[in-house]
Motif scaffolding. Sequence first.
Motif, short mmCIF file in Angstrom:
data_model
loop_
_atom_site.label_atom_id
_atom_site.label_comp_id
_atom_site.label_asym_id
_atom_site.label_seq_id
_atom_site.Cartn_x
_atom_site.Cartn_y
_atom_site.Cartn_z
N GLN A 7 0.44 -1.32 -0.41
CA GLN A 7 -0.14 0.06 0.01
C GLN A 7 0.77 1.19 -0.16
OE1 GLN A 7 -2.47 0.05 3.21
NE2 GLN A 7 -0.83 0.07 4.72
N GLY A 20 -1.17 4.47 -4.96
CA GLY A 20 -2.57 3.48 -5.34
C GLY A 20 -1.60 1.85 -4.53
N GLU A 31 -5.39 -7.47 -7.25
CA GLU A 31 -6.59 -5.94 -7.69
C GLU A 31 -5.03 -5.17 -7.50
OE1 GLU A 31 -9.57 -5.33 -4.86
OE2 GLU A 31 -8.73 -7.55 -3.88
N LEU A 33 -5.30 -1.57 -6.95
CA LEU A 33 -5.96 -0.06 -6.06
C LEU A 33 -5.82 1.79 -6.26
CD1 LEU A 33 -6.37 -2.23 -2.96
CD2 LEU A 33 -7.84 -2.28 -4.65
N GLU A 36 -7.42 6.32 -2.64
CA GLU A 36 -8.06 6.03 -1.20
C GLU A 36 -8.53 3.72 -1.50
OE1 GLU A 36 -6.71 6.60 1.60
OE2 GLU A 36 -5.92 8.20 0.69
N GLU A 37 -8.72 3.16 -3.00
CA GLU A 37 -9.62 2.55 -2.97
C GLU A 37 -9.09 1.30 -1.97
OE1 GLU A 37 -10.83 3.07 -7.87
OE2 GLU A 37 -9.82 1.19 -6.76
N LYS A 38 -10.15 0.45 -1.38
CA LYS A 38 -9.64 -0.62 -0.37
C LYS A 38 -9.48 -2.02 -1.17
CE LYS A 38 -9.60 2.14 3.02
NZ LYS A 38 -7.95 2.75 3.68
N THR A 40 -10.96 -5.52 -1.33
CA THR A 40 -12.09 -6.43 -1.90
C THR A 40 -12.67 -7.42 -0.94
OG1 THR A 40 -11.60 -8.18 -3.08
CG2 THR A 40 -12.95 -5.84 -4.34
#
Length: 281
Positions: A7, A20, A31, A33, A36-38, A40
Amino acid sequence: MKRTLIQNAVIVNEGRKVLGSVVIENEKIAEILVGEEKATAPCDEVIDASGCYLLPGAIDEHVHFRDPGLTHKADITTESHAAAAGGVTSIMDMPNTNPQTTTLEALEEKFTLLGEKSAVNYSCYFGATNNNYTQFAQLDKHRVCGVKLFMGSSTGNMLVDRMASLRNIFGGTDLLIAAHCEDQGIIKENTDKYKKEYGDDVPLALHPLLRSEEACYRSSELAVQLARETNARLHIMHISTAKELSLFSNVSSGTKKNYSRSLRFPSTLYGRRLSDIGCPH
């Protein structure tokens, strides 16, 4: 199944840089991201990459891991770990080992060694000879990255110098043909000329005159001609002269089977600086 979250990195991919995170699941990217996408689902391990760049692994399509038979120089273990340390996660190994990777048996032995010792993803080239083109049909294109063709002599003495053999090679496979191009006749003429002047100990500084611009160009020109005649996939390795680049100027990038080139320059190019021919350092 283990999930790892890297992260807060600067992700460099597809021509852009974004802040990201990346989720890895079972050693594969699951994934990507942005911002600030989290993720899943929860992750078992979290790596804080703040202040770091996160890039896709590089692919090196021309390596010499010297295994088997030449391991006093290096081997699959040492070189694959060096590759991984430098961000190279996939390699394609050359066939001029001992034994040479020019038979189906030697190919399987090479794959076995790579499977046992490589720290990165791998494939290898099948080496062409004057006579082994009949084996091309048995090569698995999902495992073998291409056919390496020496149209000039180099380490391992794998020279293919018969026109009939060259035509059979170019016309005998849908695999990529990776060619080392130097005209052996021109090299011999140049070598004989300078040996008359210097004897057997020709100065190393004359190497560019022995393996001259014309020797490179004529061989590359023949390779491109044969590829066009047979609709073969051609990749010319380590182009070393500006003149050879002209051979690719009229090739359409939209055709199904393109001619490609690999430029592996030293800091000087046959006595000329790269800036003199318009190549960036």
